[in-house]
Design a protein around this motif. Structure first.
Motif, mmCIF file in Angstrom:
data_model
loop_
_atom_site.group_PDB
_atom_site.id
_atom_site.type_symbol
_atom_site.label_atom_id
_atom_site.label_comp_id
_atom_site.label_asym_id
_atom_site.label_seq_id
_atom_site.Cartn_x
_atom_site.Cartn_y
_atom_site.Cartn_z
ATOM 1 N N VAL A 309 0.836 -1.206 0.000
ATOM 2 C CA VAL A 309 0.000 0.000 0.000
ATOM 3 C C VAL A 309 0.870 1.255 0.000
ATOM 4 O O VAL A 309 0.555 2.248 -0.669
ATOM 5 N N THR A 312 3.330 0.695 -3.734
ATOM 6 C CA THR A 312 2.901 0.165 -5.028
ATOM 7 C C THR A 312 2.571 1.278 -6.004
ATOM 8 O O THR A 312 2.135 2.367 -5.626
ATOM 9 N N SER A 314 0.511 0.358 -8.445
ATOM 10 C CA SER A 314 -0.711 -0.205 -9.020
ATOM 11 C C SER A 314 -1.897 0.023 -8.081
ATOM 12 O O SER A 314 -1.861 -0.379 -6.914
ATOM 13 N N GLU A 315 -2.941 0.639 -8.598
ATOM 14 C CA GLU A 315 -4.140 0.850 -7.789
ATOM 15 C C GLU A 315 -4.817 -0.474 -7.455
ATOM 16 O O GLU A 315 -5.433 -0.631 -6.403
ATOM 17 N N ARG A 316 -4.704 -1.433 -8.373
ATOM 18 C CA ARG A 316 -5.342 -2.742 -8.127
ATOM 19 C C ARG A 316 -4.673 -3.457 -6.954
ATOM 20 O O ARG A 316 -5.340 -4.063 -6.119
ATOM 21 N N GLU A 318 -3.078 -2.011 -4.523
ATOM 22 C CA GLU A 318 -3.447 -1.276 -3.316
ATOM 23 C C GLU A 318 -4.846 -1.671 -2.849
ATOM 24 O O GLU A 318 -5.079 -1.945 -1.659
ATOM 25 N N ALA A 319 -5.799 -1.727 -3.786
ATOM 26 C CA ALA A 319 -7.178 -2.080 -3.423
ATOM 27 C C ALA A 319 -7.260 -3.492 -2.855
ATOM 28 O O ALA A 319 -7.938 -3.735 -1.850
ATOM 29 N N TRP A 369 -2.300 9.699 3.129
ATOM 30 C CA TRP A 369 -3.431 8.948 2.577
ATOM 31 C C TRP A 369 -3.227 7.432 2.626
ATOM 32 O O TRP A 369 -4.154 6.702 2.996
ATOM 33 N N PRO A 370 -2.043 6.913 2.263
ATOM 34 C CA PRO A 370 -1.859 5.465 2.419
ATOM 35 C C PRO A 370 -2.079 5.000 3.864
ATOM 36 O O PRO A 370 -2.712 3.964 4.100
ATOM 37 N N LYS A 373 -5.791 5.072 4.616
ATOM 38 C CA LYS A 373 -6.499 3.969 3.954
ATOM 39 C C LYS A 373 -6.300 2.658 4.707
ATOM 40 O O LYS A 373 -7.238 1.858 4.861
#
Length: 1025
Positions: A309, A312, A314-316, A318-319, A369-370, A373
């Motif tokens: 998180v 990375t 890549s948003e994928r 992270e999600a 933000w990370p 989240k």
């Protein structure tokens, strides 16, 4: 042979012997199906087939024996249901014995055993016997793919029908299957094998000491790395294998000690697909794991997720990492703890807080933000996790908000706080003292009010959203806080145009909070808005500057926005109606009030009581105003003149229709008993102010003012539920038909035609409907002959046709043909062409699903199928001067047709569409361009055949006098770039030169489309495009 010898000796007939010889010795495939068909019909028995095969089954040549057994197996596959128990026993003994035969024979033997595994008459114990024989005698992975698949099918069949017997084998069955599967590579077989492993685990077969071996034999495929070959006929996708394997790996906690280290290793790898698959598998595992399985791996799992998180790209990833953390926390939250057990949740959450909270305090706010989240992912897993994290994080965030002075930093912090507040909405607390936010409510309210008064519109927006969430939490806002909040929302609702987003958000928040706190809004906001509305009336009367008129409009919007609770509606609705009655201003102001009334009506639809209150209050009032305005008087007030204008009547139609659609049948019946007699008999007794200078007789009176009000009758009766009986229906329909063909007032005749069509659509099939249809057809035919009301008769034809097309009435085809015949009419041809647009489009006032009309779901497809061939034929047969009418009608039909229906017909219709682009009518051009643009994206291969024509016509239309046509043509030029690049490259220089001209167009929207299209053509053929 042993089994054959035990069967009853029956001399085979000559025909059967011949078929057997043709198959075995003649290498023909057809006789097998013939023998099976004869066995099914009773011509032979399976025993006779075995006897006829006797010499083949004992032949010393392996290939001959294989052909004999293949014939028997194929017959059994088709006739296994005819076998008796005794026959099954002997056949299984025979096939088990043949498993020791030559490897040529094995495939046919396995096919026979697959057929026998399907037998209902299979005696107990034989399933185990067959599987033991396969495990012992057959080296499965040395067989071809199809034969390995047969083995898996045999196992699957027995697991489905003989589960208890197989469980009696204990762990031997699991070990045997592990040997069968070990080394499998074919994706078709793997799908079946994974399903078997999942069933082994989920149905509680004994794994014994082979848990690790079973894990190894399946986990060796993780992560799946499979790319289906092009044109793969089997259609197996990588995702199918991933999900199937994941179901196995996540099916039991007993795999945890082997799987979790593997997942951590793959998450830490550099391969994106491996990271995603591992995180998703971890997510699935958490549904079945407990604290015991996770305990030793929690630090490593957290470290891997945190790194992904934080680092990375890549948003994928992270999600999926956040989803895995959420699932881990939920798993630890729900595990039942012994009194003396360690509480892993608290220690896990403490680790998360320790690694994240210091990032919330960093001056540069890089990892804010990370960190937020991660904390929110964990907090959202359970009420306990939410309390733990919020109680630690909220004080820190509140402190940081006050430390930072810049609006953008404060907005970031407030957005994080908002995220945590939203999580608390998921959990309910019976005891008020348990609610974790209670200790922060004063600080939170103070912080929100600071945000609402900040000059930054973005911070205000977040403040409004936070206020809405705070208000949704029970007992967080005191009466004083509510009064302050209402004051802020009132102020924000009147912001200027440059803060429109804040104003819209404030109105939405007012509506949401008014539902929860109706007393506060009634006490503090409604009086302010009433006062503002009064000032607005004076400003409008004096003709003050536009700014004050704008405040008046925003006041109306605020009144409609807060009308979300029945008690508030009872205050706002009378205010709006009173304001409408007292207005002495122009069209736009009256329309604005009607729009607010319609918005209130929409909100009242959620509550039956409010819906009826609005209807019985607003509808009579509007009707009374309209009736009063239609009366002849020496001096008309401004309002009376305005109320009879078409635009104002249309806005009143929307209000009355919206107020009627959600009435219950009983209440609707009460209302219709008053409103229909008002229009037919002039019965004004139910209107609030019913003292009029003369009778109200819209159907008898020649004055256009009274006739115009038929539109209001249409709005009401065409919005009623279908099962509401309309009084005096026969008289009403006849009056409507007569008025629809009255040439003196076009707007009232159109309203009457629409009203007639709306009622016709809802009538049940029967004599009454047929009589009304005949009445309409006679009137139309009389009117279409040369005379004074041809145009009105055509309008009636059009609306009646639409009413019937929507419900698939048989007469609709006759009326459509009549309409099509008018395309060649010199006077009515263009209007008939435009009529096809009406037939295919959705209306807003009548014949709507919301208004309970009978609308079949595929009426457009049916209309296309029934009528487009005739349109095309008519176009080819028509004279040159009326061909544009056919093109326009065809373009309207195709433009509103679902694209999946149009694509198969495209090759035959495309030439006509291209011809339509040459038509001088801007409406035809725009409709055709709107039809072609999505086709360029969805059918590039077909469209590329006409690329020369398309480029030429689109470029010509990009200089059209009509702005809408220029924009549509440029959008089509943009869409052309989706065609195959080699087809387009020869046109690239020409197009780039031609598109330079619209770059200087006087209209900004045209220039914007030109820039977009030209940019795509510049990039055409470049690397990476």
């Amino acid at each position: 042979m042993a089994a054959a010898a035990a069967l009853e000796a029956v001399a085979p007939t000559g025909a059967l012997w011949g078929l057997v010889q043709d198959f075995v010795m003649g290498q023909q495939e057809g006789p097998a199906d013939q023998v099976a068909a004869d066995v099914k019909s009773g011509s032979y028995t399976v025993l006779q087939v075995v006897e006829a095969l006797g010499s083949s089954l004992e032949n010393p040549e392996p290939r001959t024996r294989a052909r004999g057994i293949q014939l028997l197996s194929q017959v059994l596959l088709q006739c296994h249901s005819l076998l008796l128990e005794k026959e099954v026993v002997h056949l299984i003994l025979f096939y088990e014995n043949r498993l020791k035969d030559h490897h040529f024979v094995i495939p046919s033997v396995l096919q026979g055993l697959r057929a026998l595994s399907l037998c209902v008459a299979l005696p107990p114990g034989l399933a185990v016997s067959v599987l033991k024989a396969i495990f012992q005698e057959v080296h499965v992975q040395s067989l071809p793919q199809v034969d390995r698949h047969t083995v898996y099918s045999i196992i699957t069949n027995f697991m489905r029908t003989r589960e208890e017997e197989l469980k009696g084998l204990g762990a031997d069955f699991t070990f045997g299957f592990i040997q069968v599967m070990d080394g499998e590579k074919d994706p078709r077989n793997l799908l079946v094998a994974f399903r078997i492993v999942h069933d082994l685990i989920s149905r509680d077969y004994s794994l014994g000491p082979f848990v690790e071996e079973l894990f190894e034999v399946t986990s060796c495929y993780f992560p799946i790395d499979f790319t289906p070959p092009p044109n793969d006929p089997h259609g197996i996708q990588r995702e199918d294998l991933i999900l199937s394997l994941r179901a196995v790996l996540a099916s039991t906690p007993r795999f945890a000690e082997f799987l979790l280290p593997l997942l951590i290793e793959k998450v830490d790898s550099e391969i994106l697909s491996a990271k995603l698959d591992s995180l998703q598998t971890l997510n699935a595992c958490c549904a079945v794991y407990g604290q015991k399985e996770l305990k030793d791996f929690l630090p490593s799992l957290w470290a891997s997720i945190r790194r992904e998180v934080f680092q990375t790209a890549s948003e994928r990833v992270e999600a999926d990492g956040l989803a895995a953390l959420h699932s881990l926390t939920a798993c630890l939250s729900r595990s039942v703890l012994r009194a003396d057990a360690e509480d892993l949740l608290d220690s896990f959450l403490s680790n998360i807080l320790q690694d994240c909270r210091h990032h919330l305090c960093e001056p540069d706010m890089k990892l804010v933000w990370p960190s937020a989240k991660l904390l929110q992912a964990a907090a959202g897993a359970s009420a306990r996790a939410c309390d733990h994290i919020t109680s630690n994080v909220l004080p820190l965030l509140l402190e940081q908000f006050h430390k930072h002075s810049q609006s953008n930093q404060r907005r970031t912090i407030l957005e994080m706080i908002l995220g945590f507040l939203k999580l608390h909405q998921k959990w309910s607390y019976e005891d008020k003292d348990e609610r974790p936010l209670n200790g922060f409510k004063d600080q939170l309210c103070s912080l929100v009010f600071m945000a609402l008064t900040d000059p930054s519109a973005q911070l205000q927006l977040v403040g409004i959203r936070t206020l809405t969430v705070l208000g949704a939490q029970p007992d967080l806002l005191s009466s004083g806080d509510l009064e302050l909040a209402v004051g802020h929302l009132y102020r924000l609702s009147f912001l200027e145009e440059d803060s429109q987003s804040c104003r819209v958000a404030a109105l939405e928040a007012s509506g949401a909070l008014a539902t929860l706190y109706p007393v506060a809004f009634s006490s503090h906001l409604v009086p302010k808005l009433a006062e503002e509305l009064g000032r607005g009336e004076l400003d409008l009367a004096r003709g003050d500057e536009p700014a004050k008129c704008s405040r008046h409009l925003r006041c109306l919007q605020a009144l409609s926005a807060i009308s979300t609770h029945p008690s508030i509606v009872k205050e706002t609705l009378p205010l709006l109606l009173q304001h409408l009655c007292q207005m002495n201003k122009g069209t736009s102001e009256v329309i604005a009030v009607c729009q607010s009334l319609q918005q209130v009506a929409e909100k009242c639809q959620r509550d039956l009581e409010s819906c009826w209150y609005f209807h019985q209050t607003a509808v009579p009032c509007l009707l009374a105003l309209a009736v009063q305005a239609s009366m002849p008087e020496k001096e008309h007030s401004v309002l009376r003149k305005v109320l009879l204008e078409d635009e104002v009547l249309a806005s009143m139609v929307s209000v009355i229709g919206t107020a009627t659609t959600h009435l219950s049948p009983d209440l609707a019946a009460q209302s219709v008993a008053h409103i229909v007699p008002l229009f037919l008999d002039g019965n004004v007794s139910f209107l609030p102010e019913n003292s009029f200078p003369c009778r109200f007789q819209p159907f008898q009176d020649g004055s256009s003012g009274q006739r115009r009000l038929v539109a209001l009758l249409m709005a009401f009766v065409c919005s009623l539920p279908r099962n509401v009986e309309i009084p005096q229906l026969n008289q009403l329909m006849r009056e409507l038909v007569e008025m629809s063909c009255c040439p003196s007032c076009p707007s009232s005749s159109t309203a009457a035609a629409k009203c007639f069509a709306g009622l016709l659509n809802k009538l049940p099939a029967g004599q009454q409907l047929d009589e009304f249809l005949q009445l309409a057809v006679d009137k139309v035919e009389a009117g279409l002959s040369p005379g004074p009301y041809r145009s009105q008769a055509f309008t009636l034809l059009l609306w009646v046709t639409k009413a019937l097309v929507l419900r698939y009435h048989p007469l609709s085809s006759c009326l459509t043909d009549r309409l099509m015949g008018l395309l060649g009419d010199p006077e009515l041809g263009p209007a008939a062409a435009d009529g096809f647009s009406l037939l295919m489009s959705d209306c807003t006032d009548v014949l709507t699903r919301a208004g309970h009309a009978e609308v079949r779901i595929m009426f457009r497809q049916r209309f296309f199928t029934d009528n487009v061939p005739a349109l095309v034929q008519g176009f080819h047969a028509a004279s040159q001067d009326v061909k544009p009418n056919y093109l326009k009608g065809l373009s309207h039909v195709l433009n509103r047709l679902p694209k999946p229906v149009l694509l198969p017909e495209l090759p035959t219709l495309l030439s006509l569409l291209l011809e339509a682009l040459s038509c001088s009518d801007c409406v035809v051009q725009l409709s055709t361009l709107s039809c072609l643009q999505p086709l360029l994206l969805e059918a590039p291969q077909v469209m590329s055949l006409h690329v020369d024509t398309l480029v030429t016509k689109f470029l010509n239309l990009s200089s059209s006098p009509s702005m809408a046509v220029r924009i549509a043509a440029l959008q089509c030029m943009h869409a052309l770039t989706r065609l195959p690049t080699p087809v387009l490259l020869p046109y690239k220089p020409q197009v780039i030169r031609a598109l330079a001209k619209p770059l200087d167009d006087k209209k900004r929207l045209v220039r914007k489309e030109a820039v977009s299209a030209r940019g795509e053509w510049f990039l055409l053929g470049s690397p990476g495009s």
